[in-house]
Write an enzyme that holds these catalytic residues in place. Sequence first.
Site, PDB file in Angstrom:
ATOM      1  N   GLY A   1      -4.857  -5.246   6.912  1.00 30.58           N
ATOM      2  CA  GLY A   1      -6.027  -4.404   7.188  1.00 30.58           C
ATOM      3  C   GLY A   1      -6.983  -4.819   8.144  1.00 30.58           C
TER       4      GLY A   1
ATOM      5  N   THR B   1      -0.270   0.622   6.815  1.00 24.30           N
ATOM      6  CA  THR B   1       0.176  -0.394   5.786  1.00 24.30           C
ATOM      7  C   THR B   1       0.030  -1.661   6.640  1.00 24.30           C
ATOM      8  OG1 THR B   1       1.250  -1.460   4.237  1.00 24.30           O
ATOM      9  CG2 THR B   1       2.464   0.207   5.531  1.00 24.30           C
ATOM     10  N   GLY B   2      -0.513  -2.689   6.196  1.00 19.33           N
ATOM     11  CA  GLY B   2      -0.446  -3.984   6.733  1.00 19.33           C
ATOM     12  C   GLY B   2      -1.445  -4.892   6.729  1.00 19.33           C
TER      13      GLY B   2
ATOM     14  N   ARG C   1     -13.943  -7.875  -0.357  1.00 16.66           N
ATOM     15  CA  ARG C   1     -13.306  -7.547   0.739  1.00 16.66           C
ATOM     16  C   ARG C   1     -12.666  -6.082   0.914  1.00 16.66           C
ATOM     17  NH1 ARG C   1      -7.802  -5.885   2.281  1.00 16.66           N
ATOM     18  NH2 ARG C   1      -7.438  -6.552   4.058  1.00 16.66           N
TER      19      ARG C   1
ATOM     20  N   THR D   1       0.874  -1.146   0.017  1.00 14.91           N
ATOM     21  CA  THR D   1      -0.028   0.056  -0.088  1.00 14.91           C
ATOM     22  C   THR D   1       0.797   1.234   0.117  1.00 14.91           C
ATOM     23  OG1 THR D   1      -1.866  -1.068   1.024  1.00 14.91           O
ATOM     24  CG2 THR D   1      -1.687   1.216   1.492  1.00 14.91           C
TER      25      THR D   1
ATOM     26  N   GLY E   1     -10.182  -3.611   3.031  1.00 17.11           N
ATOM     27  CA  GLY E   1      -9.314  -3.351   4.180  1.00 17.11           C
ATOM     28  C   GLY E   1      -9.311  -1.927   5.112  1.00 17.11           C
ATOM     29  N   ASP E   2      -8.348  -1.728   5.585  1.00 16.49           N
ATOM     30  CA  ASP E   2      -8.127  -0.536   6.326  1.00 16.49           C
ATOM     31  C   ASP E   2      -8.084   0.499   5.473  1.00 16.49           C
ATOM     32  OD1 ASP E   2      -5.817  -1.640   5.652  1.00 16.49           O
ATOM     33  OD2 ASP E   2      -4.724   0.026   7.265  1.00 16.49           O
TER      34      ASP E   2
HETATM   35  N1  ASP Z   1      -3.709  -2.458   4.580  1.00 16.98           N
HETATM   36  C1  ASP Z   1      -3.959  -2.883   3.176  1.00 16.98           C
HETATM   37  C2  ASP Z   1      -5.211  -3.871   3.149  1.00 16.98           C
HETATM   38  O1  ASP Z   1      -5.416  -4.892   4.315  1.00 16.98           O
HETATM   39  C3  ASP Z   1      -3.003  -4.033   2.400  1.00 16.98           C
HETATM   40  C4  ASP Z   1      -1.657  -3.176   2.525  1.00 16.98           C
HETATM   41  O2  ASP Z   1      -0.989  -2.539   3.391  1.00 16.98           O
HETATM   42  O3  ASP Z   1      -0.800  -3.427   1.552  1.00 16.98           O
HETATM   43  O4  ASP Z   1      -5.988  -3.871   2.465  1.00 16.98           O
END
Ligand code: ASP
Length: 330
Positions: free
Chosen positions: A251, A248-249, A225, A197, A227-228
Site C-alpha cells: 500500500g 492490491t499490493g 497504519r 485485499t 494503506g492505499d
Molecule cells: N494494499 C493493501 C494495504 O497495503 C494490502 C493488500 O493489498 O492486501 O493495506
Amino acid sequence: MRILIIFVSLMLIYSCQSNSGNNNIAIVIHGGAGTILKENMTPELESAYLEKLEEAISTGYQILQEGGSSQLAVEETIKIMENSPLFNAGVGAVLTNDETVSLDASFMEGANLNAGAIAGSKYIKNPISAAISVMNDSPHVLLSSKGADEFAIKIGLDTMPNSYFITERRLNSVRRAKENDKLTYVDPFINDYKYGTVGCVAIDKNGNISSGTSTGGTTNKKWGRIGDAPIIGAGTYANNDCCGISATGWGEHFIRNVVAYDIAAQIMYDDKSITEASKKSLEKVMKTGGDGGVIGLDKNGNVSMEFNTAGMYRAFIGNDGELTVKIYSN
Ligand code: ASP
C-alpha cells in the site's frame, strides 16, 4: 395462428430490448495479489478460491444483467468476499501487531466522482457498505477508527465483535511475524503469503462505472497504519469519462505512486489503453520498490488485470457474458 405470430413477435421485441440494455455491462474482481504459487496450493484450497471468486462475480454480474446499478453490483460482490475467510477483508483479515483486526475500505462512483471510505474500523461487518454509506449519508469522504465505527452503528449497519474477524491462520501468522520482530507487509512463514485485499469494478447498462476495495491491510501493522485501499486515487478510482480501478499490493507504494488515478490520467490525457496504463503504473510501483496488482474496466467495458507478483486472485465477465477466473500468472 394469429396468436402464435403475436407471441413470437412479442418474444423477439423483448429479447432485443433486454440485449440492447445489457450490451456494455462488465465486471472484474480481485482477491489480492502476492506470492501465490501452484506448488504451495492444495487442490482443495485452489477449488475453494475458484468457487468463491465465481460466486462473487456471478452475483455482481446478475445484478448488472437485471438492470441493477454498478454501485449495487460492486457492493454485493465485495460483501461475498468480505464474508469469506479466504481473503484479507472482513472475516479472515490479517492481524495488527496488537492482534486485532483493523479494516479499511473505499468506494467511488464514476458518474459524479462521489466517493466514500472508512479506515481502521474494528467492528464493521461489511466495510464496503460503510464506505458507500459515508458517500451517501455523510458530508465526508473518509472516516477513521472509532468515528467510523460510531457512524456505522448510528446508521444501523451490522457490527460484530472484533473476535468475529479473527481466524487461527491469521493469528498464527502475526505471532510468527512478531516473534521475529518483523514489521512487514508479507508473512514469510506461510507458504501462500499474499496481500489478499479484495476489489471490484463494474460498468452498468447506463455506462456508470463503480469501483470498490476492502482490506485488513498488512500483517503486523502498527501505530494505526493505513494503506492505499481507503485512499481515493491510490487504491480506488472511478470516472465515467475513462475507467474504474481497484488495487492490491504494498500500500505505501500505491499511495506514493497515486496508482489508481495515475492509470486514469494516462487514459484521459495520454490516450493510453487501460492495459498499457496499468502496466506503466505498476512499473512505477516497482521502481519505488513495491509490488502488487490492479484490475480495471474502461468506459467501453475493456478489462485489464495486471500484476507484478507471482499471482493474483481474479475474475472477469465482459460484454460477451464469458466468465474468466484465474489465480496464477497466465
Ligand atoms: N494494499 C493493501 C494495504 O497495503 C494490502 C493488500 O493489498 O492486501 O493495506
